[in-house]
Scaffold this motif. Structure first.
Motif, PDB file in Angstrom:
ATOM      1  N   GLN A   1       0.807  -1.220   0.000  1.00 28.85           N
ATOM      2  CA  GLN A   1       0.000   0.000   0.000  1.00 28.85           C
ATOM      3  C   GLN A   1       0.841   1.272   0.000  1.00 28.85           C
ATOM      4  N   LEU A   2       2.123   1.123   0.232  1.00 28.05           N
ATOM      5  CA  LEU A   2       3.001   2.295   0.243  1.00 28.05           C
ATOM      6  C   LEU A   2       3.931   2.312  -0.969  1.00 28.05           C
ATOM      7  N   LYS A   3       3.690   1.393  -1.892  1.00 32.55           N
ATOM      8  CA  LYS A   3       4.562   1.251  -3.059  1.00 32.55           C
ATOM      9  C   LYS A   3       4.589   2.533  -3.902  1.00 32.55           C
ATOM     10  N   HIS A   4       3.487   3.229  -3.903  1.00 32.97           N
ATOM     11  CA  HIS A   4       3.384   4.417  -4.752  1.00 32.97           C
ATOM     12  C   HIS A   4       3.586   5.713  -3.963  1.00 32.97           C
ATOM     13  N   PHE A   5       4.016   5.578  -2.723  1.00 35.29           N
ATOM     14  CA  PHE A   5       4.305   6.793  -1.951  1.00 35.29           C
ATOM     15  C   PHE A   5       5.520   7.475  -2.557  1.00 35.29           C
TER      16      PHE A   5
ATOM     17  N   ILE B   1      -3.436  17.417  22.717  1.00 35.29           N
ATOM     18  CA  ILE B   1      -4.099  16.195  22.244  1.00 35.29           C
ATOM     19  C   ILE B   1      -4.139  15.154  23.361  1.00 35.29           C
ATOM     20  N   GLU B   2      -3.074  15.102  24.137  1.00 36.86           N
ATOM     21  CA  GLU B   2      -2.973  14.113  25.218  1.00 36.86           C
ATOM     22  C   GLU B   2      -4.036  14.333  26.292  1.00 36.86           C
ATOM     23  N   LYS B   3      -4.507  15.566  26.437  1.00 34.24           N
ATOM     24  CA  LYS B   3      -5.566  15.827  27.410  1.00 34.24           C
ATOM     25  C   LYS B   3      -6.813  15.009  27.089  1.00 34.24           C
ATOM     26  N   THR B   4      -7.009  14.746  25.793  1.00 32.32           N
ATOM     27  CA  THR B   4      -8.166  13.945  25.369  1.00 32.32           C
ATOM     28  C   THR B   4      -7.827  12.457  25.367  1.00 32.32           C
ATOM     29  N   THR B   5      -6.680  12.088  24.795  1.00 32.15           N
ATOM     30  CA  THR B   5      -6.320  10.674  24.667  1.00 32.15           C
ATOM     31  C   THR B   5      -5.903  10.063  25.997  1.00 32.15           C
ATOM     32  N   ASN B   6      -5.350  10.906  26.888  1.00 34.37           N
ATOM     33  CA  ASN B   6      -4.747  10.404  28.134  1.00 34.37           C
ATOM     34  C   ASN B   6      -3.696   9.344  27.837  1.00 34.37           C
ATOM     35  N   HIS B   7      -3.079   9.463  26.677  1.00 32.72           N
ATOM     36  CA  HIS B   7      -2.031   8.530  26.258  1.00 32.72           C
ATOM     37  C   HIS B   7      -1.014   9.320  25.452  1.00 32.72           C
ATOM     38  N   ASP B   8       0.214   9.366  25.962  1.00 33.61           N
ATOM     39  CA  ASP B   8       1.217  10.248  25.369  1.00 33.61           C
ATOM     40  C   ASP B   8       1.645   9.830  23.965  1.00 33.61           C
ATOM     41  N   VAL B   9       1.832   8.528  23.730  1.00 32.80           N
ATOM     42  CA  VAL B   9       2.289   8.083  22.404  1.00 32.80           C
ATOM     43  C   VAL B   9       1.157   8.188  21.381  1.00 32.80           C
ATOM     44  N   LYS B  10      -0.070   7.901  21.793  1.00 35.76           N
ATOM     45  CA  LYS B  10      -1.205   8.041  20.872  1.00 35.76           C
ATOM     46  C   LYS B  10      -1.358   9.494  20.444  1.00 35.76           C
ATOM     47  N   ALA B  11      -1.067  10.409  21.359  1.00 29.20           N
ATOM     48  CA  ALA B  11      -1.126  11.832  21.025  1.00 29.20           C
ATOM     49  C   ALA B  11      -0.111  12.178  19.943  1.00 29.20           C
ATOM     50  N   VAL B  12       1.061  11.565  20.002  1.00 22.85           N
ATOM     51  CA  VAL B  12       2.084  11.774  18.967  1.00 22.85           C
ATOM     52  C   VAL B  12       1.575  11.256  17.625  1.00 22.85           C
ATOM     53  N   GLU B  13       0.960  10.089  17.643  1.00 23.32           N
ATOM     54  CA  GLU B  13       0.416   9.511  16.401  1.00 23.32           C
ATOM     55  C   GLU B  13      -0.610  10.450  15.775  1.00 23.32           C
ATOM     56  N   TYR B  14      -1.538  10.987  16.572  1.00 22.46           N
ATOM     57  CA  TYR B  14      -2.566  11.888  16.040  1.00 22.46           C
ATOM     58  C   TYR B  14      -1.943  13.183  15.510  1.00 22.46           C
ATOM     59  N   PHE B  15      -0.908  13.663  16.198  1.00 15.68           N
ATOM     60  CA  PHE B  15      -0.213  14.873  15.742  1.00 15.68           C
ATOM     61  C   PHE B  15       0.392  14.654  14.355  1.00 15.68           C
ATOM     62  N   ILE B  16       1.034  13.499  14.169  1.00 16.70           N
ATOM     63  CA  ILE B  16       1.654  13.210  12.868  1.00 16.70           C
ATOM     64  C   ILE B  16       0.586  13.028  11.795  1.00 16.70           C
ATOM     65  N   LYS B  17      -0.520  12.433  12.172  1.00 14.70           N
ATOM     66  CA  LYS B  17      -1.616  12.302  11.204  1.00 14.70           C
ATOM     67  C   LYS B  17      -2.106  13.674  10.740  1.00 14.70           C
ATOM     68  N   ASP B  18      -2.151  14.621  11.647  1.00 20.79           N
ATOM     69  CA  ASP B  18      -2.520  15.987  11.262  1.00 20.79           C
ATOM     70  C   ASP B  18      -1.504  16.570  10.286  1.00 20.79           C
ATOM     71  N   LYS B  19      -0.231  16.271  10.511  1.00 22.53           N
ATOM     72  CA  LYS B  19       0.805  16.753   9.600  1.00 22.53           C
ATOM     73  C   LYS B  19       0.657  16.114   8.219  1.00 22.53           C
ATOM     74  N   PHE B  20       0.274  14.826   8.199  1.00 20.19           N
ATOM     75  CA  PHE B  20       0.027  14.161   6.919  1.00 20.19           C
ATOM     76  C   PHE B  20      -1.116  14.854   6.168  1.00 20.19           C
TER      77      PHE B  20
ATOM     78  N   GLU C   1      -4.262   9.473   2.561  1.00 21.95           N
ATOM     79  CA  GLU C   1      -4.463   8.064   2.193  1.00 21.95           C
ATOM     80  C   GLU C   1      -3.441   7.136   2.835  1.00 21.95           C
ATOM     81  N   PHE C   2      -2.349   7.735   3.363  1.00 23.42           N
ATOM     82  CA  PHE C   2      -1.291   6.907   3.954  1.00 23.42           C
ATOM     83  C   PHE C   2      -1.270   6.981   5.490  1.00 23.42           C
ATOM     84  N   LYS C   3      -2.215   7.725   6.066  1.00 21.13           N
ATOM     85  CA  LYS C   3      -2.148   8.003   7.504  1.00 21.13           C
ATOM     86  C   LYS C   3      -2.208   6.758   8.376  1.00 21.13           C
TER      87      LYS C   3
END
Length: 447
Positions: free
Chosen positions: A54-58, A84-103, A110-112
């Motif tokens: 699924q990332l072959k065409h990235f 973001i962590e105030k909502t997730t209450n999970h520090d690493v998940k907050a990082v994931e959501y932040f990067i998804k926003d950057k995507f 489509e690659f998030k």
């Protein structure tokens, strides 16, 4: 109350902030978040390079833009993730959501879902933290230790021909050379430094329980062990542990803590010896205009830098010892106790850094008092008794140890004249007598 160097609870961020502020780049909350972002993005890029179907065409032209997310990471980004962590209450998940926003900002929606693909939070923490620890050791701790070592080596050369009365059990003993006594510490530190640098910075990377369950069920045809080894060892510059639970087993991390503690113990020994030499008046200390040694006694210039270093090394070692003892122990496939404990790794490193700088500052204040050292040697002629009885043994003289013992344990003052008179009474040749009379506390210093 606004947080500042004056309101900080810990002296690391308060009184000693100027000595430790560089460590914020490795151990602060913002730094940890940044390192997590770094691992997540490099992992996604590695999946693209594999590539996953699924990332072959990235388009790899986006790699620079993705890397800019962690390279240009700033306080606003860290604050956004904490929000973001105030909502997730999970520090690493907050990082994931932040990067998804950057995507999304880069029109890569489509690659998030391949951000954090197949991972658990410890795949990020147990690579981000060893990476930050490695950088702190290499870029901050080692340069400061090497600076102190270089200074000690200079003093070894400078004082290589300064004879000095040794003290064993606190009592006058066979003379030594001041430079040689410092070389003892140089050798000890370098030996332990070699050991420290031989320990790998280990990392865990293998999914929820270390078996690549999610990776394998989605793409069973891919050799995920080879992929992970290449990613961790070559991309991140760490050493991937092959068989783990959900977390790194921390055995090598504990070995780092123990090695740092041993070096600190050597430095405590050095600080105490220098403190003792100052108390014996072998060294005076440079006086800085305006400084006060005591609030009550105007004459005092205290060895505060060596004392400060000793105290900070003690705190550092207590924490290193706890980290080394606690981190390798985890219930079954994991519990959370390692997480809160591991967040404190910067604390003993900071206290160690304060100590290194304090010891160096103490050495830079020293003024050698050769007259006091020479006077102490001259006042302790009994220390040449070892030399005299050893030569008498060589000559086959009967009971030489006992003869010197009777002389040196009397209450009379032993000096050059009384020693010469004793030698003149010996039944040995004039050549041997002259050899014995040539020995003095100042030249009986060995090799």
């Amino acid at each position: 109350m606004k947080l500042s160097a004056l309101t900080a609870i810990s002296p690391i961020d308060g009184r000693y902030h100027n000595s430790t502020k560089d460590l914020s780049s490795y151990f602060s909350e913002a730094a940890l978040i940044n390192f997590r972002v770094y691992v997540e993005i490099e992992y996604f890029i590695s999946l693209c390079e594999l590539p996953l179907p699924q990332l072959k065409h990235f388009d790899n032209k986006h790699f620079d833009a993705l890397r800019a997310v962690y390279i240009q990471f700033n306080d606003a980004d860290a604050e956004a993730i904490k929000e973001i962590e105030k909502t997730t209450n999970h520090d690493v998940k907050a990082v994931e959501y932040f990067i998804k926003d950057k995507f999304s900002d880069l029109a890569l929606d489509e690659f998030k879902e391949f951000i954090h693909f197949g991972l658990t939070s410890q795949d990020i923490n147990n690579t981000a933290i060893p990476h930050s620890f490695k950088l702190a050791v290499q870029e901050s701790y080692l340069p400061n230790l090497q600076e102190l070592l270089s200074h000690l080596k200079e003093r070894v050369i400078e004082w290589s021909k300064i004879p000095m009365l040794a003290h064993t059990h606190g009592q006058p003993a066979s003379p030594t050379l001041l430079g040689k006594e410092l070389q003892v510490f140089v050798e000890r530190i370098e030996a332990q430094l070699t050991h420290l640098q031989s320990i790998p910075f280990s990392a865990k990377f293998g999914g929820a329980t270390g078996n690549f369950n999610a990776h394998h069920v989605a793409y069973p045809e891919i050799n995920w062990v080879d992929f992970a080894n290449n990613f961790v060892n070559n991309r991140l510059g760490l050493n991937r542990s092959q068989f783990t639970t959900q977390i790194e087993h921390y055995d090598n991390f504990a070995a780092h803590c123990d090695a740092l503690k041993r070096i600190n113990n050597i430095l405590i020994d050095l600080n105490r010896d220098m403190w003792a030499y100052i108390s014996m008046n072998y060294f005076k200390q440079k006086i800085k205009a305006g400084e006060v040694g005591s609030s009550a006694m105007p004459h005092k210039v205290n060895p505060i830098d060596f004392e400060n270093s000793e105290g900070n090394l003690g705190i550092a070692n207590a924490l290193f010892e706890h980290l080394a003892a606690k981190l390798p122990i985890s219930r079954l496939q994991r519990d959370l106790t390692d997480s809160t404990v591991l967040r404190n790794i910067g604390v003993p490193v900071a206290h160690t850094l304060i100590a290194l700088k304090s010891t160096l500052r103490g050495f830079n204040k020293l003024l050698l008092n050769e007259s006091a050292i020479a006077s102490d040697l001259e006042a302790n002629w009994p220390v040449v008794a070892e030399a005299i009885q050893t030569i008498l043994r060589r000559e086959g003289y009967p009971n030489p140890y006992e003869a010197l013992k009777d002389l040196t344990r009397t209450n009379q003052q032993i000096n050059q004249n009384t020693m010469a008179e004793f030698i003149d009474r010996l039944n040995v040749s004039d050549q041997v007598k002259n050899e014995l009379k040539a020995i003095t506390p100042s030249n009986y210093t060995g090799i």
